[in-house]
Write a protein that holds these residues in place. Structure first.
Motif, PDB file in Angstrom:
ATOM      1  N   UNK A   1      -8.677   2.933  -6.019  1.00  0.00           N
ATOM      2  CA  UNK A   1      -9.873   2.160  -6.345  1.00  0.00           C
ATOM      3  C   UNK A   1     -10.009   0.904  -5.505  1.00  0.00           C
ATOM      4  N   UNK A   2     -10.738  -0.055  -6.060  1.00  0.00           N
ATOM      5  CA  UNK A   2     -11.065  -1.279  -5.323  1.00  0.00           C
ATOM      6  C   UNK A   2     -10.422  -2.455  -6.047  1.00  0.00           C
ATOM      7  N   UNK A   3      -9.576  -3.187  -5.357  1.00  0.00           N
ATOM      8  CA  UNK A   3      -8.904  -4.306  -6.032  1.00  0.00           C
ATOM      9  C   UNK A   3      -8.398  -5.334  -5.039  1.00  0.00           C
ATOM     10  N   UNK A   4      -8.291  -6.595  -5.481  1.00  0.00           N
ATOM     11  CA  UNK A   4      -7.714  -7.621  -4.610  1.00  0.00           C
ATOM     12  C   UNK A   4      -6.181  -7.595  -4.674  1.00  0.00           C
ATOM     13  N   UNK A   5      -5.551  -8.041  -3.592  1.00  0.00           N
ATOM     14  CA  UNK A   5      -4.086  -8.111  -3.547  1.00  0.00           C
ATOM     15  C   UNK A   5      -3.671  -9.518  -3.136  1.00  0.00           C
ATOM     16  N   UNK A   6      -2.697 -10.063  -3.880  1.00  0.00           N
ATOM     17  CA  UNK A   6      -2.178 -11.403  -3.582  1.00  0.00           C
ATOM     18  C   UNK A   6      -0.699 -11.295  -3.223  1.00  0.00           C
ATOM     19  N   UNK A   7      -0.269 -12.172  -2.328  1.00  0.00           N
ATOM     20  CA  UNK A   7       1.161 -12.247  -2.010  1.00  0.00           C
ATOM     21  C   UNK A   7       1.679 -13.594  -2.508  1.00  0.00           C
ATOM     22  N   UNK A   8       2.745 -13.506  -3.264  1.00  0.00           N
ATOM     23  CA  UNK A   8       3.398 -14.709  -3.785  1.00  0.00           C
ATOM     24  C   UNK A   8       4.526 -15.053  -2.811  1.00  0.00           C
ATOM     25  N   UNK A   9       4.139 -15.677  -1.707  1.00  0.00           N
ATOM     26  CA  UNK A   9       5.073 -15.852  -0.601  1.00  0.00           C
ATOM     27  C   UNK A   9       6.238 -16.773  -0.945  1.00  0.00           C
ATOM     28  N   UNK A  10       6.011 -17.687  -1.859  1.00  0.00           N
ATOM     29  CA  UNK A  10       7.082 -18.620  -2.223  1.00  0.00           C
ATOM     30  C   UNK A  10       7.741 -18.264  -3.548  1.00  0.00           C
ATOM     31  N   UNK A  11       7.464 -17.038  -4.016  1.00  0.00           N
ATOM     32  CA  UNK A  11       8.080 -16.558  -5.256  1.00  0.00           C
ATOM     33  C   UNK A  11       7.861 -17.536  -6.416  1.00  0.00           C
TER      34      UNK A  11
ATOM     35  N   UNK B   1       0.841  -1.208   0.000  1.00  0.00           N
ATOM     36  CA  UNK B   1       0.000   0.000   0.000  1.00  0.00           C
ATOM     37  C   UNK B   1       0.872   1.253   0.000  1.00  0.00           C
ATOM     38  N   UNK B   2       1.972   1.204   0.737  1.00  0.00           N
ATOM     39  CA  UNK B   2       2.874   2.354   0.813  1.00  0.00           C
ATOM     40  C   UNK B   2       3.616   2.572  -0.494  1.00  0.00           C
TER      41      UNK B   2
ATOM     42  N   UNK C   1      -7.987   2.026   2.804  1.00  0.00           N
ATOM     43  CA  UNK C   1      -6.801   2.877   2.934  1.00  0.00           C
ATOM     44  C   UNK C   1      -7.215   4.312   2.657  1.00  0.00           C
ATOM     45  N   UNK C   2      -7.307   5.112   3.710  1.00  0.00           N
ATOM     46  CA  UNK C   2      -7.769   6.508   3.568  1.00  0.00           C
ATOM     47  C   UNK C   2      -6.630   7.471   3.877  1.00  0.00           C
ATOM     48  N   UNK C   3      -5.427   7.077   3.495  1.00  0.00           N
ATOM     49  CA  UNK C   3      -4.254   7.898   3.839  1.00  0.00           C
ATOM     50  C   UNK C   3      -3.885   8.878   2.734  1.00  0.00           C
ATOM     51  N   UNK C   4      -4.740   8.939   1.692  1.00  0.00           N
ATOM     52  CA  UNK C   4      -4.476   9.918   0.635  1.00  0.00           C
ATOM     53  C   UNK C   4      -3.673   9.335  -0.503  1.00  0.00           C
ATOM     54  N   UNK C   5      -3.851   9.912  -1.696  1.00  0.00           N
ATOM     55  CA  UNK C   5      -3.102   9.527  -2.887  1.00  0.00           C
ATOM     56  C   UNK C   5      -2.672  10.792  -3.592  1.00  0.00           C
ATOM     57  N   UNK C   6      -1.375  11.062  -3.697  1.00  0.00           N
ATOM     58  CA  UNK C   6      -0.309  10.285  -3.087  1.00  0.00           C
ATOM     59  C   UNK C   6      -0.377  10.356  -1.560  1.00  0.00           C
ATOM     60  N   UNK C   7       0.259   9.380  -0.946  1.00  0.00           N
ATOM     61  CA  UNK C   7       0.235   9.253   0.502  1.00  0.00           C
ATOM     62  C   UNK C   7       0.681  10.546   1.178  1.00  0.00           C
ATOM     63  N   UNK C   8      -0.077  10.972   2.168  1.00  0.00           N
ATOM     64  CA  UNK C   8       0.240  12.225   2.867  1.00  0.00           C
ATOM     65  C   UNK C   8       0.922  11.901   4.194  1.00  0.00           C
ATOM     66  N   UNK C   9       2.037  12.549   4.448  1.00  0.00           N
ATOM     67  CA  UNK C   9       2.712  12.380   5.736  1.00  0.00           C
ATOM     68  C   UNK C   9       2.679  13.697   6.502  1.00  0.00           C
TER      69      UNK C   9
END
Lengths: 351, 583
Positions: free
Chosen positions: B434-444, B427-428, B555-563
């Motif tokens: 928008x709205x989308x699924x995220x997958x992690x390929x943990x074993x590459x 996310x960072x 994730x409501x931290x803004x786009x681009x991310x606001x610090x």
């Protein structure tokens, strides 16, 4: 698991292959004794090239131009030598702008190499040539103390070692360098400012052996005309205790600083060698071993980076680290008596 | 019945990375291909080992320990094909990313046409462009020659001239390249890939055939001014890369024998798999795959009709870390840190890690620094790749276009410490909208499936369908202009049993609504202050979302991310985000 070995050895046989990056002339023979700065092989190469477009100069076709070219591949030409000549009422010529050698002649053009340059390959250590590699270099063997480092600025020199190191975590500053050290190899700690490197260069010293170097000084260190060998890392780090003991007890001895660039793919590694004449030939050290209990190891990463310890146990399976990651690990007893769990990939065997 | 299932073929897939070598076993279980297990070991391409075979055997031994299947004989050679006693494997495939980035010279006619395409082609693999030659080059011909010779290229990519287009200028450039090759020592001559005007192939053969280390002629990557077609040339380049690696890396020839030639550069295999998946799922908005490793960070984006593959050795987490600050500054890395450390500590970390790429963070602080660096490397890679995404020319440059799916792999993302940490890194660094699924390929597995597909095209789909990737869930990213703490969204997740969970989402925060893997639910979104939650600015609506290990993440931290500009406040907020995702 296999363990890379960092060589810090008081006495060992050292065999080094020294080769030119291109074909050249080898100046040594088998069994010949060499010193670190001896040029054992050299190669000549052209600094640049000159392309003479005869067809365009004379305004003729390439075929016609080829008939007018007076030189052939391999010809050595003096400056202003005639390269091509066109007849006529007023004959016109194309001349060599500089002395050089014809590389290609054809297609209406002549390509010359000009500006001779030489690569000199230094032995990098005192020793005996045990094998000649035709047109490239040689294998050299010596006996002595070997201390490997992590970074070098590509230069080679030797001299008597003067130690300015009273404890492993000392900082070497310009004011510690005085004229009595001219021509010496200085054993120092961490260098954090450019002034120290400059003053060392002005004396000049024959080399610096350091525990660590401020990474901001990498570029200026590359410009120095004397070798700089960094043993433990980039950043402020003390010298590891094994190297510290070995080097400080060998102060005032002749040392060769071969600060060659580290090359992960050729096993080139910067190192210091203290030649020692001993009867017989000790064994050559292995470049890798298996991790095992009792082995002396050096930490390659925080939190104990640079510290020396010995493997107390090798637990089976993956161990959970403080970071939360799981990895093959060793329980290491540090010199200060503390026991720590360290992932094997963060260790190198010292020996 | 598919041939593969008749053959019942077990496949050993080997990935030789710069830091880690993995051995993965795929086999048929209950009539379907499955990912069985993986083993790993430190890579041994570099000193002091300098033989990738050592690391491969260690990784296979580790796999043997996990599975109990004997794969190596007493002589440490691979047992193939599989034996009646259950030992061995039927086939081997492999990918490789170990080895230094290839020094590459780009040659073309026009800088904004063929040179640009040649650069895109170079970016499909592990290259570092060391010189560029084109018609706008102001250097004299001999200076161009010397430039090429001095840059000591491993590879020359030649492009230029549309088919039936310019030939005279191209021939002149070819002559220069041929001369430069001729001037180099025979054992140092570069490999040359020609992908220009196809009418000139005979001339290319004549001018370069005798002087290139190896010459490959491919389809024109710029057949016409408005068409770029990298596909065939990138396949040729992939095989050149393997050949080149074979020159440099001991043990690769043996691996090639084991694999019967089924070896691909890791990044190419990743791109190939993404192309396949984007076609399979008819992705219109794009499937993004990002893989962060020691040798490079690679980004592949697949659309239904186009795949973009970008490889960034400069953003790898290994040796190249010492050069990372040429592309970014210390502050940009520090912004991701929940710790208060001196900038110099970070600089020293980068250099020390570059000396020992395979080392692991052993403490929480060290891990936090490693994660911050990984975030910035991935952020830089994704932003660089984004410049070439097709799409709306008026879209803001610093905001990602909407995507259909993100798949992330590589040591830094899938180190197994916490799925929440992996999600937060994505996310960072990617900052999807928008709205989308995220997958992690943990074993590459993605690159390995890409190379396995060449041998068995049932395997990738069946392995993916069997849940080899970890579904983190659905992310809803809200784009809004608001102040920290302002409410910008009301969300309601209605489960299949009719119960619901609600959230009032404030700007600057992360909200997680639980939704387990394998379940779906209805998500109602009601943006405030014209926020865009993926349905358009200020638009409300209800969508069906799928669950995952993290559920539904807003994730409501803004786009681009606001610090926050105050570092203390920023660090507190980062800690809070980490806490929210279970870090």
């Amino acid at each position: 698991m296999l363990a890379p070995v960092l060589h810090i050895l008081p006495l060992t046989s050292i065999v080094r292959e020294r080769v030119l990056p291109m074909a050249g002339k080898v100046n040594v023979n088998v069994n010949q004794k060499v010193s670190p700065t001896d040029v054992i092989a050299e190669a000549r190469f052209a600094r640049e090239h000159v392309l003479l477009d005869v067809a365009r100069t004379f305004g003729v076709t390439t075929k016609a131009a080829d008939k007018l070219i007076k030189v052939k591949e391999g010809d050595r030409l003096a400056e202003s030598a005639i390269v091509a000549e066109a007849g006529g009422i007023i004959p016109r010529t194309v001349k060599a702008p500089r002395a050089g050698r014809v590389m290609v002649a054809g297609g209406g053009q002549v390509l010359m190499e000009v500006g001779d340059a030489r690569i000199e390959l230094k032995a990098g250590l005192s020793g005996t040539v045990i094998r000649v590699i035709p047109d490239r270099g040689a294998l050299i063997r010596t006996t002595g103390a070997l201390i490997q480092g992590v970074w070098g600025n590509g230069r080679v020199e030797s001299g008597v070692m003067a130690s300015l190191l009273e404890k492993p975590d000392e900082v070497l500053t310009a004011d510690r360098l005085d004229v009595s050290m001219r021509g010496s190899v200085i054993l120092g700690g961490h260098v954090r400012d450019l002034e120290t490197l400059k003053v060392a260069g002005e004396m000049p010293v024959r080399g610096l052996i350091l525990s660590s170097l401020n990474p901001a000084l990498l570029q200026p260190a590359m410009q120095m005309r004397y070798p700089i060998l960094v043993l433990d890392g980039l950043g402020a780090m003390p010298m590891n205790s094994v190297a510290y003991k070995l080097l400080t007890t060998n102060a005032k001895r002749e040392v060769t600083v071969n600060a060659e660039f580290s090359d992960r793919y050729t096993n080139g590694r910067p190192e210091a060698i203290i030649p020692l004449n001993v009867p017989g030939e000790p064994d050559e050290p292995n470049d890798y071993e298996m991790f095992s209990v009792g082995r002396q190891v050096r930490m390659r990463r925080a939190p104990h980076v640079g510290m020396i310890g010995s493997i107390a146990s090798l637990p089976a399976g993956l161990m959970k680290l403080d970071s939360g990651l799981r990895a093959l690990a060793a329980e290491v007893k540090l010199e200060n008596g503390a026991s720590v769990l360290v992932p094997l990939v963060n260790l190198e065997v010292v020996g | 019945m598919p041939t593969s299932l008749v053959q019942n073929e077990s496949i050993l897939a080997i990935e030789v990375g710069a830091a880690v070598t993995r051995a993965v076993l795929f086999d048929v279980v209950e009539g379907q291909y499955r990912f069985v297990a993986s083993g790993q070991a430190p890579s041994t391409a570099e000193a002091p080992f300098m033989d990738i075979g050592i690391g491969i055997r260690e990784a296979v031994s580790s796999l043997q320990n996990v599975t109990g299947v004997t794969l190596l004989g007493k002589d440490r050679n691979l047992i193939a094909p599989s034996q009646a006693d259950g030992s061995g494997v039927d086939a081997v495939v492999a990918t490789i990313s170990a080895g230094p980035a290839m020094r590459t010279v780009i040659v073309g006619l026009l800088s904004d046409v063929s040179v640009q395409s040649a650069r895109h082609l170079a970016e499909t693999t592990y290259t570092r462009v060391v010189d560029t030659l084109d018609l706008s080059d102001q250097r004299k011909p001999e200076q161009q020659l010397d430039g090429i010779v001095r840059s000591r290229p491993d590879l020359v990519i030649l492009a230029g001239g549309t088919n039936d287009g310019a030939s005279r200028s191209m021939l002149k450039i070819l002559e220069s390249v041929g001369l430069a090759c001729y001037l180099m020592p025979a054992d140092k001559r570069p490999m040359v890939l020609y992908a220009g005007n196809e009418k000139l192939e005979a001339d290319v053969q004549e001018l370069l055939g005798s002087y290139a280390g190896q010459l490959k002629i491919s389809h024109n990557i710029r057949p016409s001014l408005d068409v770029e077609d990298l596909g065939p040339a990138s396949a040729e380049l992939a095989s050149l890369v393997v050949n080149l690696r074979q020159r440099h890396l001991k043990g690769l020839e043996e691996l090639n024998t084991w694999a019967g030639g089924n070896i691909l550069p890791t990044t190419y295999a990743q791109g190939r798999m993404i192309r396949y998946l984007s076609r399979l799922y008819e992705s219109t908005r794009g499937l993004l795959s990002v893989n962060i490793g020691a040798s490079a960070t690679s980004v592949a984006v697949g659309f239904a009709d186009k795949t973009i593959l970008k490889t960034y050795p400069e953003f790898g987490l290994g040796e190249s870390l010492s050069g990372l600050l040429q592309y970014t500054d210390v502050e940009s890395i520090m912004r991701w840190l929940p710790l208060d450390i001196a900038p110099n500590t970070l600089r020293e970390y980068l250099y020390q890690k570059s000396l020992y790429p395979a080392t692991l963070p052993a403490t929480t602080d060290d891990y936090a620094i490693a994660q911050a660096i990984s975030r910035q490397a991935m952020f830089l890679a994704v932003r660089s790749a984004q410049k070439d995404f097709p799409g709306n020319p008026y879209a803001p440059k610093d905001v990602m276009p909407p995507l259909d799916l993100i798949i992330a792999g590589g040591g830094a993302v899938g180190d197994g410490l916490s799925l929440g940490q992996g999600l937060l890194m994505l996310l960072d660094a990617v900052q999807p909208v928008g709205i989308l699924p995220i997958l992690i390929d943990q074993n590459n597995l993605l690159p390995l499936l890409g190379v396995a597909a060449a041998r068995n095209n049932y395997l990738p789909v069946q392995v993916i369908d069997s849940g080899a990737f970890i579904g983190l869930g659905t992310v809803v990213s809200v784009v809004a202009s608001a102040n920290y703490g302002d409410q910008i969204l009301r969300a309601k997740l209605t489960y299949s049993d009719g119960t619901d969970v609600r959230a009032d989402v404030k700007f600057g925060g992360l909200e997680i609504l639980p939704l387990p893997s394998g379940q779906s639910a209805r998500l109602s979104l009601q943006p405030l202050q014209r926020a865009d939650a993926g349905l358009g600015p200020g638009r409300s609506g209800t969508v069906t979302v799928t669950g995952g290990a993290m559920g539904v993440v807003i994730d409501a931290r803004g786009r681009p991310l606001q610090f926050p500009s105050d570092p203390v406040r920023r660090r507190e907020l980062i800690k809070k985000w980490h806490y929210t995702v279970g870090g």
